[in-house]
Scaffold this active site. Structure first.
Site, PDB file in Angstrom:
ATOM      1  N   HIS A  82       0.858  -1.181   0.000  1.00 45.96           N
ATOM      2  CA  HIS A  82       0.000   0.000   0.000  1.00 45.96           C
ATOM      3  C   HIS A  82       0.899   1.238   0.000  1.00 45.96           C
ATOM      4  CE1 HIS A  82      -3.682   2.249   0.957  1.00 45.96           C
ATOM      5  NE2 HIS A  82      -2.912   3.004   1.723  1.00 45.96           N
ATOM      6  N   ASP A 161     -14.485   2.995   8.243  1.00 49.23           N
ATOM      7  CA  ASP A 161     -13.433   3.917   7.793  1.00 49.23           C
ATOM      8  C   ASP A 161     -13.972   4.875   6.736  1.00 49.23           C
ATOM      9  OD1 ASP A 161     -10.645   4.880   7.417  1.00 49.23           O
ATOM     10  OD2 ASP A 161     -10.953   4.035   5.425  1.00 49.23           O
ATOM     11  N   ARG A 168     -13.757  13.237   8.283  1.00 50.73           N
ATOM     12  CA  ARG A 168     -12.445  13.855   8.541  1.00 50.73           C
ATOM     13  C   ARG A 168     -12.093  14.849   7.450  1.00 50.73           C
ATOM     14  NH1 ARG A 168      -8.763   9.021   8.451  1.00 50.73           N
ATOM     15  NH2 ARG A 168      -7.117  10.560   8.640  1.00 50.73           N
ATOM     16  N   SER A 183      -6.791   4.109   9.857  1.00 54.39           N
ATOM     17  CA  SER A 183      -7.551   4.072   8.603  1.00 54.39           C
ATOM     18  C   SER A 183      -6.859   3.143   7.594  1.00 54.39           C
ATOM     19  CB  SER A 183      -7.653   5.503   8.057  1.00 54.39           C
ATOM     20  OG  SER A 183      -8.043   5.522   6.720  1.00 54.39           O
ATOM     21  N   LYS A 187      -7.989  -1.186   6.474  1.00 63.14           N
ATOM     22  CA  LYS A 187      -8.250  -1.746   5.146  1.00 63.14           C
ATOM     23  C   LYS A 187      -7.276  -2.880   4.825  1.00 63.14           C
ATOM     24  CE  LYS A 187      -8.319   2.491   3.964  1.00 63.14           C
ATOM     25  NZ  LYS A 187      -8.532   3.897   3.717  1.00 63.14           N
TER      26      LYS A 187
HETATM   27  N1  URA Z   1      -5.030   6.973   3.309  1.00 64.29           N
HETATM   28  C1  URA Z   1      -6.024   6.349   3.986  1.00 64.29           C
HETATM   29  O1  URA Z   1      -6.500   5.293   3.590  1.00 64.29           O
HETATM   30  N2  URA Z   1      -6.490   6.932   5.130  1.00 64.29           N
HETATM   31  C2  URA Z   1      -5.998   8.086   5.603  1.00 64.29           C
HETATM   32  O2  URA Z   1      -6.450   8.539   6.646  1.00 64.29           O
HETATM   33  C3  URA Z   1      -4.969   8.726   4.896  1.00 64.29           C
HETATM   34  C4  URA Z   1      -4.485   8.131   3.730  1.00 64.29           C
END
Ligand code: URA
Length: 441
Positions: A82, A161, A168, A183, A187
């Site tokens: 990621h 999320d 946010r 966050s 995932k």
């Molecule tokens: N990428 C994400 O998935 N979440 C965040 O809060 C910031 C970057």
């Protein structure tokens, strides 16, 4: 449990209990608390932080708020990757092919573009016929056939999320290390991988504006991994100028093809190889290789054409069209509509990744509104990078729009204006910057 007590506890800097965090995530998921109370708690977290245990609980409960992916039908250790985001960041397609050429199964869930940063799903969708919605149940079959699979993230992956992220975004609570760490990790945990390599970017084109914050974010995510029994390696890399040469969907995929054929720019190739090495080290194949030899083995996979061959087979396996030489056929043709030239002799001092990202969105390469249609041929290609010498009138970059889209002069003018504000030419040679890649485990 009373939600107001949770807000007050965090407001006064107290540690939240597991039960309080679970109640928070459950209430967000079933929408039983109003946005203003969620926002108040988010702001209290921004101001007073969360320790590792709280952040891990938040990540785990968010991961459990929706479906979790079971990759156990795919034999071997599955390593996910990621990136915390960037401009011109086309590492994923290169890495998938490179790592897969070592016979390591790669199953990747990817997202679309967000703000001024591009998304892997959009990039692959610029190839005619390419499917990005592969059901999880079909992953093992495709892995067996071609060794790699890529799909868009399903809406039921970590839905808590999604709610929190949207709030946010509009309440000034994005840049908090525990919120970003939980966050991202929610995932990744829901995605079912056994081990995770995270490319944590820092600089003006990234969420983390400096290396100190990037290190703090990496430490937090490594600790979440440790507490949730997943191996996490973070590779920190600068994002002060766009990665490689191209920004924009087809333009970036063309750069991916060139890189896999051995004609990549140094910065792009370097980060891809560093990430690939860490993914291999976390896989079942690690024991088959000397760690010191992995870098040259990756270079060899590119030189020999094995990584490129994998990539071309993968495109076909997901329905994408290729020509007689195996090159992807794109849904549009990028046409150069304008060039930005240097107004003086000197050296390129800086190219703001953020401004370049914004300019490419204006050209149509990304979405201003969620419902916007992308111009896959739009984007920017750089002829010069930071540190290069320039003469008066030298081309710094070219602006592109898709052939099937009418040239829109007002968009081009706006993009040029944004780029001019983001590119600095100085008379002195540029001293080396603090741009090294750091690996943390
Ligand atoms: N990428 C994400 O998935 N979440 C965040 O809060 C910031 C970057």
């Amino acid at each position: 449990m009373n939600f107001q007590d949770i807000i007050l506890a965090k407001r006064y800097g107290r540690k939240l209990t597991n039960e309080q965090i679970r109640f928070f995530v459950d209430s967000v998921t079933d929408m039983s608390i109003p946005d203003y109370q969620i926002s108040a708690l988010l702001m209290a977290i921004v101001l007073n932080g969360m320790d590792d245990e709280e952040t891990t609980s938040l990540a785990l409960f968010m991961a459990e708020s929706g479906k979790t992916v079971d990759l156990s039908a795919i034999p071997g250790k599955k390593v996910d990757k990621h990136s915390t985001g960037g401009v011109g960041d086309k590492c994923t397609p290169i890495l998938l092919a490179l790592v897969s050429s070592f016979d390591i199964p790669v199953a990747k869930l990817s997202g679309r573009g967000l703000g001024f940063t591009g998304g892997t799903v959009d990039k692959f969708e610029s190839i005619c016929g390419f499917h990005t919605e592969i059901p999880i149940d079909d992953f093992p079959g495709q892995i067996e056939k071609v060794g790699m699979v890529l799909s868009g993230q399903t809406p039921d992956l970590a839905p808590a999320d999604k709610v929190l992220y949207a709030l946010r975004d509009v309440t000034g609570t994005v840049d908090s290390i525990p919120l970003i760490a939980s966050s991202i990790m929610s995932k990744k945990l829901a995605g079912g991988a056994d081990a995770i390599v995270l490319n944590v970017t820092y600089g003006n084109g990234a969420f983390m504006k400096n290396k100190t914050d990037a290190i703090a974010l990496a430490e937090k995510m490594i600790r979440i991994g440790h507490l949730s029994k997943r191996k996490v390696t973070c590779v920190l890399s600068p994002m002060n100028q766009p990665l490689g040469k191209a920004v924009g969907n087809i333009l970036e995929m063309q750069e991916v093809v060139n890189t896999l054929k051995g004609f990549g720019t140094d910065d792009l190739l370097e980060i891809c190889i560093r990430l690939a090495v860490e993914m291999i080290l976390l896989s079942d194949k690690a024991a088959e290789h000397q760690p010191d030899s992995l870098r040259s083995l990756c270079e060899k996979k590119i030189r020999s054409g094995s990584a490129w061959k994998k990539f071309s087979q993968f495109i076909v396996a997901q329905g994408g069209q290729v020509d007689a030489s195996g090159n992807p056929i794109f849904c549009d043709v990028p046409v150069e509509v304008e060039a930005m030239r240097s107004g003086r002799k000197g050296y390129v001092e800086s190219i703001s990744a953020e401004q370049v990202g914004r300019a490419s969105v204006v050209l149509g390469a990304g979405r201003r509104e969620q419902s916007d249609k992308i111009d896959y041929g739009a984007g920017i290609v750089f002829s010069k990078k930071v540190g290069d010498a320039v003469e008066f009138g030298d081309k710094i970059c070219a602006l592109f729009m898709g052939q099937s889209h009418p040239k829109d002069s007002s968009r081009v003018a706006e993009a040029i204006e944004i780029l001019e504000a983001g590119i600095v030419i100085s008379s002195e040679p540029v001293l080396s910057t603090d741009d090294e890649i750091v690996v943390m485990k």
